[in-house]
Design a protein around this motif. Sequence first.
Motif, PDB file in Angstrom:
ATOM      1  N   ARG A   1       0.824  -1.232   0.013  1.00 43.07           N
ATOM      2  CA  ARG A   1      -0.056  -0.099   0.000  1.00 43.07           C
ATOM      3  C   ARG A   1       0.998   1.279   0.302  1.00 43.07           C
ATOM      4  O   ARG A   1       0.577   2.022  -0.930  1.00 43.07           O
ATOM      5  CB  ARG A   1      -0.932   0.162   1.536  1.00 43.07           C
ATOM      6  CG  ARG A   1      -2.281   1.101   1.372  1.00 43.07           C
ATOM      7  CD  ARG A   1      -2.713   0.946   2.448  1.00 43.07           C
ATOM      8  NE  ARG A   1      -1.702   1.963   3.787  1.00 43.07           N
ATOM      9  CZ  ARG A   1      -1.785   2.983   3.919  1.00 43.07           C
ATOM     10  NH1 ARG A   1      -2.198   3.887   3.034  1.00 43.07           N
ATOM     11  NH2 ARG A   1      -0.883   3.340   4.800  1.00 43.07           N
ATOM     12  N   LEU A   2       1.954   1.228   0.862  1.00 40.30           N
ATOM     13  CA  LEU A   2       2.554   2.485   1.047  1.00 40.30           C
ATOM     14  C   LEU A   2       3.536   2.732  -0.223  1.00 40.30           C
ATOM     15  O   LEU A   2       3.807   3.864  -0.678  1.00 40.30           O
ATOM     16  CB  LEU A   2       3.736   2.250   2.050  1.00 40.30           C
ATOM     17  CG  LEU A   2       3.330   2.301   3.585  1.00 40.30           C
ATOM     18  CD1 LEU A   2       4.426   2.106   4.497  1.00 40.30           C
ATOM     19  CD2 LEU A   2       2.970   3.886   3.810  1.00 40.30           C
ATOM     20  N   SER A   3       3.671   1.581  -1.053  1.00 36.39           N
ATOM     21  CA  SER A   3       4.149   1.822  -2.284  1.00 36.39           C
ATOM     22  C   SER A   3       3.475   2.693  -3.385  1.00 36.39           C
ATOM     23  O   SER A   3       4.084   3.100  -4.467  1.00 36.39           O
ATOM     24  CB  SER A   3       4.892   0.630  -2.743  1.00 36.39           C
ATOM     25  OG  SER A   3       3.706  -0.069  -3.498  1.00 36.39           O
ATOM     26  N   PHE A   4       2.148   2.738  -3.172  1.00 31.77           N
ATOM     27  CA  PHE A   4       1.441   3.635  -4.044  1.00 31.77           C
ATOM     28  C   PHE A   4       1.314   4.778  -3.423  1.00 31.77           C
ATOM     29  O   PHE A   4       0.221   5.371  -3.950  1.00 31.77           O
ATOM     30  CB  PHE A   4       0.245   2.786  -4.318  1.00 31.77           C
ATOM     31  CG  PHE A   4       0.327   1.497  -4.976  1.00 31.77           C
ATOM     32  CD1 PHE A   4       0.828   1.684  -6.410  1.00 31.77           C
ATOM     33  CD2 PHE A   4       0.125   0.189  -4.329  1.00 31.77           C
ATOM     34  CE1 PHE A   4       1.117   0.418  -7.230  1.00 31.77           C
ATOM     35  CE2 PHE A   4       0.387  -1.085  -5.491  1.00 31.77           C
ATOM     36  CZ  PHE A   4       0.642  -0.841  -6.583  1.00 31.77           C
TER      37      PHE A   4
ATOM     38  N   PHE B   1      16.288   5.594   5.086  1.00 34.17           N
ATOM     39  CA  PHE B   1      16.743   6.502   5.924  1.00 34.17           C
ATOM     40  C   PHE B   1      17.792   7.565   5.802  1.00 34.17           C
ATOM     41  O   PHE B   1      18.163   8.249   6.470  1.00 34.17           O
ATOM     42  CB  PHE B   1      17.286   5.377   6.985  1.00 34.17           C
ATOM     43  CG  PHE B   1      16.265   4.359   7.593  1.00 34.17           C
ATOM     44  CD1 PHE B   1      15.441   4.690   8.466  1.00 34.17           C
ATOM     45  CD2 PHE B   1      16.355   2.962   7.033  1.00 34.17           C
ATOM     46  CE1 PHE B   1      14.756   3.752   9.079  1.00 34.17           C
ATOM     47  CE2 PHE B   1      15.513   2.201   7.430  1.00 34.17           C
ATOM     48  CZ  PHE B   1      14.516   2.670   8.455  1.00 34.17           C
ATOM     49  N   ARG B   2      17.926   7.694   4.476  1.00 30.69           N
ATOM     50  CA  ARG B   2      18.965   8.740   4.112  1.00 30.69           C
ATOM     51  C   ARG B   2      18.013   9.673   3.339  1.00 30.69           C
ATOM     52  O   ARG B   2      18.110  10.883   3.446  1.00 30.69           O
ATOM     53  CB  ARG B   2      20.132   8.498   3.285  1.00 30.69           C
ATOM     54  CG  ARG B   2      21.279   8.907   3.984  1.00 30.69           C
ATOM     55  CD  ARG B   2      22.556   8.298   3.745  1.00 30.69           C
ATOM     56  NE  ARG B   2      22.784   7.111   4.465  1.00 30.69           N
ATOM     57  CZ  ARG B   2      23.187   5.984   3.913  1.00 30.69           C
ATOM     58  NH1 ARG B   2      23.770   5.966   2.995  1.00 30.69           N
ATOM     59  NH2 ARG B   2      23.413   4.927   4.931  1.00 30.69           N
ATOM     60  N   ALA B   3      17.230   9.161   2.412  1.00 34.39           N
ATOM     61  CA  ALA B   3      16.390  10.228   1.481  1.00 34.39           C
ATOM     62  C   ALA B   3      15.212  10.505   2.126  1.00 34.39           C
ATOM     63  O   ALA B   3      14.251  11.128   1.929  1.00 34.39           O
ATOM     64  CB  ALA B   3      16.403   9.514   0.165  1.00 34.39           C
TER      65      ALA B   3
ATOM     66  N   TRP C   1       9.810   7.241   1.756  1.00 39.16           N
ATOM     67  CA  TRP C   1       9.151   5.994   2.036  1.00 39.16           C
ATOM     68  C   TRP C   1       8.329   5.274   0.718  1.00 39.16           C
ATOM     69  O   TRP C   1       8.579   3.870   0.698  1.00 39.16           O
ATOM     70  CB  TRP C   1       7.934   6.092   3.266  1.00 39.16           C
ATOM     71  CG  TRP C   1       8.747   6.284   4.592  1.00 39.16           C
ATOM     72  CD1 TRP C   1       9.978   6.501   4.554  1.00 39.16           C
ATOM     73  CD2 TRP C   1       8.226   6.143   6.066  1.00 39.16           C
ATOM     74  NE1 TRP C   1      10.570   6.828   5.851  1.00 39.16           N
ATOM     75  CE2 TRP C   1       9.503   6.599   6.748  1.00 39.16           C
ATOM     76  CE3 TRP C   1       6.991   6.151   6.422  1.00 39.16           C
ATOM     77  CZ2 TRP C   1       9.158   6.535   8.106  1.00 39.16           C
ATOM     78  CZ3 TRP C   1       6.818   6.115   7.731  1.00 39.16           C
ATOM     79  CH2 TRP C   1       7.771   6.315   8.649  1.00 39.16           C
ATOM     80  N   GLY C   2       8.008   5.998   0.018  1.00 42.45           N
ATOM     81  CA  GLY C   2       7.410   5.627  -1.242  1.00 42.45           C
ATOM     82  C   GLY C   2       8.190   4.839  -2.043  1.00 42.45           C
ATOM     83  O   GLY C   2       7.853   3.496  -2.303  1.00 42.45           O
ATOM     84  N   VAL C   3       9.308   5.172  -2.615  1.00 35.33           N
ATOM     85  CA  VAL C   3      10.338   4.704  -3.332  1.00 35.33           C
ATOM     86  C   VAL C   3      10.843   3.608  -2.470  1.00 35.33           C
ATOM     87  O   VAL C   3      11.051   2.485  -3.173  1.00 35.33           O
ATOM     88  CB  VAL C   3      11.187   5.467  -3.859  1.00 35.33           C
ATOM     89  CG1 VAL C   3      12.332   4.948  -4.517  1.00 35.33           C
ATOM     90  CG2 VAL C   3      10.460   6.709  -4.741  1.00 35.33           C
TER      91      VAL C   3
ATOM     92  N   ASP D   1       3.512   6.181  -9.493  1.00 36.92           N
ATOM     93  CA  ASP D   1       4.475   7.153  -9.580  1.00 36.92           C
ATOM     94  C   ASP D   1       5.820   7.189  -9.185  1.00 36.92           C
ATOM     95  O   ASP D   1       6.792   7.136  -9.409  1.00 36.92           O
ATOM     96  CB  ASP D   1       3.994   8.454  -8.772  1.00 36.92           C
ATOM     97  CG  ASP D   1       2.955   9.244  -9.845  1.00 36.92           C
ATOM     98  OD1 ASP D   1       2.854   8.748 -10.852  1.00 36.92           O
ATOM     99  OD2 ASP D   1       2.692  10.470  -9.220  1.00 36.92           O
ATOM    100  N   ASN D   2       5.588   6.238  -7.721  1.00 35.53           N
ATOM    101  CA  ASN D   2       7.110   5.712  -6.994  1.00 35.53           C
ATOM    102  C   ASN D   2       7.777   4.815  -7.961  1.00 35.53           C
ATOM    103  O   ASN D   2       9.048   4.830  -8.013  1.00 35.53           O
ATOM    104  CB  ASN D   2       6.591   4.889  -5.555  1.00 35.53           C
ATOM    105  CG  ASN D   2       6.295   6.037  -4.624  1.00 35.53           C
ATOM    106  OD1 ASN D   2       6.612   7.171  -4.702  1.00 35.53           O
ATOM    107  ND2 ASN D   2       5.083   5.745  -3.933  1.00 35.53           N
TER     108      ASN D   2
END
Lengths: 385, 413
Positions: B77-80, B378-380, B383-385, B93-94
């Motif tokens: 779900r988060l990936s969308f 954790f650096r960028a 969470w999506g990508v 988009d991700n």
Amino acid sequence: MSSIAGSKSGLTWAVHLSVLALVLLWLFPTVGLFISSFRTADQISTSGWWNALFPAEQGLVLRTGTAADQVQDGNLFVVSGNLFADNDENTDATISTWGTSSRDISAYEPGETADLGDDGRLTVGANGDYRLESDAELTSRRGERVFVTAKTPPEFTLQNYERILFSGSTTDSMAKAFFNTLTVTIPATVIPIVIAAFAAYALAWMRFPGRALLIAAVVALLVVPLQLALIPLLRLHLGIGIGKGYLGVWLAHTGFGLPLAVYLLRNYMVGLPRDIIENAKVDGATDFQIFTKIILPLSFPALASFAIFQFLWTWNDLLVAKVFLIDATGETTVMTNQIVELLGTRGGNWEILATAAFVSIAVPLVVFFAMQRYLVRGLLAGSVK
Amino acid sequence: MHPALQGLITIIVGVGGCIGYFYLSNQILDRFIFPPTGDNAGRNINRANMVRPWLFLFPAIFALGLYLAYPVVETLRLSFTDRDAGGAFVGFDNYSQMMSEPKFWEAMRNNMLWLIVVPAASTAFGLLAAQLTDRIGWGNIAKSLVFMPMAISFVGASVIFKLIYDTRAADQEQIGVLNAVWLSFEGGPLSFLFLRIVPALLVLAFGAFMAYGVYLSLRPLIWGENRRGRGSWWAIPLRAVVALGGAWLLWLSVKSIFSLLTVSLPYGQPQTWLTIPFWNNFFLMVVLIWIQTGFAMVILSAALRGIPEETVEAAVIDGANPFDIFFKIKVPQIMGTIVVVWTTITLVVLKVFDIVFAMTNGQWETQVLANYMFDKLFRASDWGVGSASAIVIMLLVSPILIWNVYNARKEMR
């Protein structure tokens, strides 16, 4: 017949030699780290660790005593002493050649005398004892430079371990990280075993609808990559107030270890003799009693295998600790993380790195060699299916 | 409170809580809800026995569901969604953003390399070690020494190998083994033999193996033979994919033979091994191969011991030489185990993170998916990508997942 026998023994020799080569190749990296952890920074940076086992030929620039050290002996002015002792070098070294000019550093053999002109005559012995004598009073405030080529015997030190374990240095000390790792590891090993043992018993010996489906689900979850769990669980932990800390990392390790635990224990428990369990049932034992009095003691080997797996995995883990445990203050850092940080800050200081790494791998190695039997058994039960 | 004390309390609470839960829930079930006395004793016992398994299973199901099953769905779900837009649904988009990043493709390419090289090399070395150590008296000691790296953490192993790959300036003494060995080559005939002829032959052997594999996978398609009678619809695309992969590797090996023979090697100059693009991947893979070989060896050695003696004896009587016995009698019989070892190591490879993180952190074109994902997370803070790349890892794992479940179900019947 003899030719066959000959080729057989030749083949056996080839096998022995290739196994030996393989074992040496596989040991070589670890041995390198181990030896390096007992060497000083100077030794590590001037010679490869494989030279540490043999006497090393070293070029040194040493100084004799100064004019202040001279004593009058008859009409001679004499400075004497030991080059290695005066310069805080290893006194077990043996000089092979020496010289007084950087252009010719091997001009003299030990025992020969060099004429330094106005500065007198210098005699250097093989063990570093020297005698500088002059007819006139010496005035030089600095000692004579002596270039020696010396063989130093192997020398090892424990000072790295002292620094890593007991110094209390904020950057280098592993003591805190060591205890943090222990704190993570032990509950994260014990709790999943208890939960999984009950579930495995139900999956192995109780009949209920959906059992096959559940076992299939466990097999499927066995291979789900950890990476998927990171974001949702971190959000969950932050959301319900656990945040980053020990509780979170214990729960995470418990969840991630469960599929393997259930799978291993179920496979083992299924193989236990049916008669024992049915007899107990006939005698009126409840499932709970059967489980605690019969199944658990009999399953000890499987429990031990999983315990070792989980222990090694949690001890060696970096990712889960980084995500669920280590916060901005760094108070709860674990050893793997500490080492990665040392790689950044102390990239060239191999004495620190090697010792820190060895401290962190020593415990798993001890566990490994002590409990290897169970580890192998667990691997076989977990994979050969 | 001191964390150690906290840990101790957690153990007591955790273990005590579990046992207490199991004990009390069973008691409540038997005493109060469905007591095995009175008029309905028989029916109650049956009912209690229907509920009991779920009492035993509840904590495990809860933990598995919350910590493994739920995250799979939630990550999907988060990936969308987009975190910056307040978690709004953004469709693919991700994924398209990820696909447009060169770092992602670099990670994919490297992961494919890892997937081919590490399982193959570990299994091959493991098989070799298993076969050799089974025949000698001190085999068990040898085995436990080769097995030892299993206990060493990826981070520890990274430090060990960083020492091996260490580089000093040319005028200093080298403290890394690899550079010390490298500097002992000066471009003479021996260097030519060891640095050009031997590697070229190895690559040639690999290429020949690949060509044979391509031939094997294409043979049924070309000749239209289907002797096994299992002409599943997915067999043809699968064979085509395998053949394409093999052909690509074959092409790579032909290219590398040429470059091996023609490239001018910088003799006498110490190399910073981890910064040489493309080849540095192999230096990282060595670490994992070193760790996983012991695992492969242990499993395969058990499988080799399980081979019936008669088959080997029959081959010996028929005059087979040791190599024939190994490749034509033993290997086919343990093929199933080899597949299991291969897939297990493949799973480890797909999740490899620590080694890359500790040794290069994805610099100098050594990125892999797991580290790419950590980077995004954790650096960028994207969470999506990050989730999208986690899903890619999941997709790569899922064939093995399905295969495992299929096998497990087959076994239970």
